[in-house]
Design an enzyme around this catalytic site. Structure first.
Site, PDB file in Angstrom:
ATOM      1  N   ASP A 121      37.576  43.663  24.228  1.00  0.00           N
ATOM      2  CA  ASP A 121      36.935  43.323  25.487  1.00  0.00           C
ATOM      3  C   ASP A 121      35.677  42.529  25.099  1.00  0.00           C
ATOM      4  O   ASP A 121      35.199  42.650  23.961  1.00  0.00           O
ATOM      5  CB  ASP A 121      36.572  44.630  26.200  1.00  0.00           C
ATOM      6  CG  ASP A 121      35.706  44.399  27.401  1.00  0.00           C
ATOM      7  OD1 ASP A 121      36.126  43.670  28.300  1.00  0.00           O
ATOM      8  OD2 ASP A 121      34.589  44.953  27.427  1.00  0.00           O
TER       9      ASP A 121
ATOM     10  N   ASP B   1      32.433  41.585  27.395  1.00  0.00           N
ATOM     11  CA  ASP B   1      31.165  42.130  27.891  1.00  0.00           C
ATOM     12  C   ASP B   1      31.089  43.629  27.596  1.00  0.00           C
ATOM     13  O   ASP B   1      31.933  44.396  28.063  1.00  0.00           O
ATOM     14  CB  ASP B   1      31.057  41.942  29.409  1.00  0.00           C
ATOM     15  CG  ASP B   1      30.935  40.479  29.791  1.00  0.00           C
ATOM     16  OD1 ASP B   1      30.472  39.686  28.960  1.00  0.00           O
ATOM     17  OD2 ASP B   1      31.294  40.140  30.924  1.00  0.00           O
TER      18      ASP B   1
ATOM     19  N   GLY C  88      33.611  45.983  33.856  1.00  0.00           N
ATOM     20  CA  GLY C  88      35.025  45.710  33.628  1.00  0.00           C
ATOM     21  C   GLY C  88      35.818  45.314  34.867  1.00  0.00           C
ATOM     22  O   GLY C  88      36.957  44.899  34.747  1.00  0.00           O
TER      23      GLY C  88
ATOM     24  N   ARG D   9      34.945  39.993  39.676  1.00  0.00           N
ATOM     25  CA  ARG D   9      33.779  39.556  40.446  1.00  0.00           C
ATOM     26  C   ARG D   9      33.901  39.971  41.914  1.00  0.00           C
ATOM     27  O   ARG D   9      32.960  40.500  42.500  1.00  0.00           O
ATOM     28  CB  ARG D   9      33.672  38.023  40.328  1.00  0.00           C
ATOM     29  CG  ARG D   9      32.338  37.481  40.764  1.00  0.00           C
ATOM     30  CD  ARG D   9      32.336  35.964  40.624  1.00  0.00           C
ATOM     31  NE  ARG D   9      32.689  35.523  39.268  1.00  0.00           N
ATOM     32  CZ  ARG D   9      33.025  34.272  38.952  1.00  0.00           C
ATOM     33  NH1 ARG D   9      33.045  33.337  39.888  1.00  0.00           N
ATOM     34  NH2 ARG D   9      33.348  33.947  37.712  1.00  0.00           N
TER      35      ARG D   9
ATOM     36  N   ASN E 250      33.977  33.699  32.928  1.00  0.00           N
ATOM     37  CA  ASN E 250      32.980  32.949  32.146  1.00  0.00           C
ATOM     38  C   ASN E 250      33.155  33.154  30.641  1.00  0.00           C
ATOM     39  O   ASN E 250      32.256  32.852  29.861  1.00  0.00           O
ATOM     40  CB  ASN E 250      31.564  33.393  32.552  1.00  0.00           C
ATOM     41  CG  ASN E 250      31.242  32.992  33.977  1.00  0.00           C
ATOM     42  OD1 ASN E 250      31.178  31.808  34.295  1.00  0.00           O
ATOM     43  ND2 ASN E 250      31.068  33.975  34.850  1.00  0.00           N
TER      44      ASN E 250
ATOM     45  N   ASP F 127      34.729  49.067  26.576  1.00  0.00           N
ATOM     46  CA  ASP F 127      33.542  49.856  26.943  1.00  0.00           C
ATOM     47  C   ASP F 127      33.641  50.378  28.375  1.00  0.00           C
ATOM     48  O   ASP F 127      32.755  51.110  28.818  1.00  0.00           O
ATOM     49  CB  ASP F 127      32.271  48.998  26.845  1.00  0.00           C
ATOM     50  CG  ASP F 127      32.206  47.967  27.957  1.00  0.00           C
ATOM     51  OD1 ASP F 127      33.186  47.222  28.122  1.00  0.00           O
ATOM     52  OD2 ASP F 127      31.199  47.934  28.689  1.00  0.00           O
TER      53      ASP F 127
HETATM   54  P1  B16 Z   1      32.820  37.101  35.830  1.00  0.00           P
HETATM   55  P2  B16 Z   1      34.793  42.226  30.449  1.00  0.00           P
HETATM   56  C1  B16 Z   1      33.864  41.802  32.922  1.00  0.00           C
HETATM   57  O1  B16 Z   1      33.981  41.393  31.579  1.00  0.00           O
HETATM   58  C2  B16 Z   1      32.525  42.479  33.172  1.00  0.00           C
HETATM   59  O2  B16 Z   1      32.461  43.711  32.471  1.00  0.00           O
HETATM   60  C3  B16 Z   1      32.360  42.769  34.645  1.00  0.00           C
HETATM   61  O3  B16 Z   1      31.097  43.358  34.897  1.00  0.00           O
HETATM   62  C4  B16 Z   1      32.500  41.452  35.431  1.00  0.00           C
HETATM   63  O4  B16 Z   1      32.425  41.695  36.839  1.00  0.00           O
HETATM   64  C5  B16 Z   1      33.848  40.818  35.095  1.00  0.00           C
HETATM   65  O5  B16 Z   1      33.923  40.605  33.696  1.00  0.00           O
HETATM   66  C6  B16 Z   1      34.008  39.477  35.794  1.00  0.00           C
HETATM   67  O6  B16 Z   1      33.053  38.593  35.277  1.00  0.00           O
HETATM   68  O7  B16 Z   1      32.071  37.208  37.122  1.00  0.00           O
HETATM   69  O8  B16 Z   1      32.033  36.454  34.721  1.00  0.00           O
HETATM   70  O9  B16 Z   1      34.183  36.477  36.003  1.00  0.00           O
HETATM   71  O10 B16 Z   1      34.042  43.514  30.275  1.00  0.00           O
HETATM   72  O11 B16 Z   1      36.215  42.397  30.952  1.00  0.00           O
HETATM   73  O12 B16 Z   1      34.700  41.320  29.239  1.00  0.00           O
HETATM   74 MG    MG Z   2      33.515  45.335  29.126  1.00  0.00          MG
END
Ligand code: B16
Ligand code: MG
Length: 212
Positions: free
Chosen positions: A9, A11, A46, A49, A118, A170
Site C-alpha cells: 500500500d 499512503d 485507505g 476520495r 495521486n 496500514d
Molecule cells: P486520492 P492508500 C488512500 O491511499 C488513502 O489512504 C486514503 O486516505 C485516500 O482517501 C485514498 O488513497 C484516495 O486518495 O484522493 O489521492 O485518490 O492508503 O490506498 O495508498
Molecule cells: Mg494506506
C-alpha cells in the site's frame, strides 16, 4: 511458503501523506462549516476520495447533490495536490528504501496497490517513479478497498498469483481487501491489530524476518 512478490500500500506504508489529506479535507470542512478532527480523519484511511467525502458529510446539517459533491471532492484534491508539492525524496525513509532493495535482492518482485488517484504524483515526488515492478492505483479500478480489485490488478501486472504474494497494509479496509483477494496480509500501524492480519509488523524492516 515461498513468496514471489510483495505488494505495498502507498499512503501509510511507503510514505505518510495522512497529514496532507487531513489538512486538505479540513480546509474544505471549515469552509462548509462541518466539524472535522483527527479522529474523523482516521476513518478515511485507505478508503476512496468520494467515500471519504461521504463520511465527512455525515456531520453536515444539510444534504448536497451529486454534482456539488463532485465539486467538493475536486476542491479537496486541488488543496491536497498543492500540499503534495512539499514532498521530496527525503520523505521516503532511508530504511524503507534499503529494506525494499534488500527484498528485491532476495528475489522478490515489488509492487504498489494504492487506492490513491495521486499515486503517480506521490511516487514522482519521492523520486521512485520507476522503482516498482508494477503499480496499480485508484485511476485503474472501479471498486476501492475493502474490495480486492487493486491488489488483484497489481498481482496480475506482476505475473503472480495472490497466494504467492504478500500485501502490506496500514488500513483495516486494506487488510480486508488483501484477505478477500487471497493474499498473505501483513498489517502495520493501526492494521497490525486487525484480527484477520496474517502477520503484524511495527516497521517495514520486519518484513526481512519473513523472507529468507
Ligand atoms: P486520492 P492508500 C488512500 O491511499 C488513502 O489512504 C486514503 O486516505 C485516500 O482517501 C485514498 O488513497 C484516495 O486518495 O484522493 O489521492 O485518490 O492508503 O490506498 O495508498
Ligand atoms: Mg494506506
Amino acid at each position: 511458503m515461498q513468496f514471489k512478490a510483495i505488494i505495498f500500500d502507498l499512503d501509510g506504508v511507503i510514505c505518510h501523506t495522512d497529514h496532507y489529506h487531513f489538512q486538505a479535507w479540513k480546509q474544505l470542512a471549515d469552509r462548509l462549516g462541518i466539524p472535522f478532527n483527527e479522529e474523523d480523519n482516521d476513518r478515511l484511511r485507505g478508503v476512496s476520495r468520494m467515500e471519504s467525502l461521504n463520511i465527512i458529510l455525515e456531520k453536515s446539517p444539510r444534504l448536497y447533490s451529486d454534482q456539488e459533491k463532485l465539486a467538493f471532492a475536486e476542491e479537496k484534491n486541488e488543496n491536497y495536490k498543492k500540499l503534495l508539492m512539499q514532498m521530496t525524496p527525503a520523505d521516503l525513509p532511508e530504511k524503507t528504501l534499503a529494506t525494499m532493495q534488500e527484498l528485491r535482492a532476495r528475489g522478490l518482485l515489488l509492487g504498489i496497490g494504492s487506492s490513491s488517484r495521486n499515486t503517480k504524483l506521490i511516487l514522482s515526488r519521492l523520486g521512485i517513479s520507476d522503482f516498482f515492478d508494477a503499480v496499480a492505483d485508484g485511476t485503474e479500478i472501479s471498486r476501492s478497498k475493502p474490495d480486492p480489485e487493486v491488489f488483484l490488478l497489481a498481482a496480475e501486472k506482476l505475473g503472480v498469483l495472490p497466494a504467492e504474494a504478500i500485501v502490506v497494509e496500514d488500513a483495516n479496509a486494506g487488510i480486508q481487501a488483501a484477505k478477500a483477494g487471497g493474499f498473505f496480509a501483513v498489517g502495520i500501524a493501526v492494521a497490525a491489530g486487525h484480527p484477520a492480519a496474517d502477520y503484524a509488523i511495527n516497521s517495514i524492516q520486519m518484513l526481512l524476518d519473513i523472507i529468507e
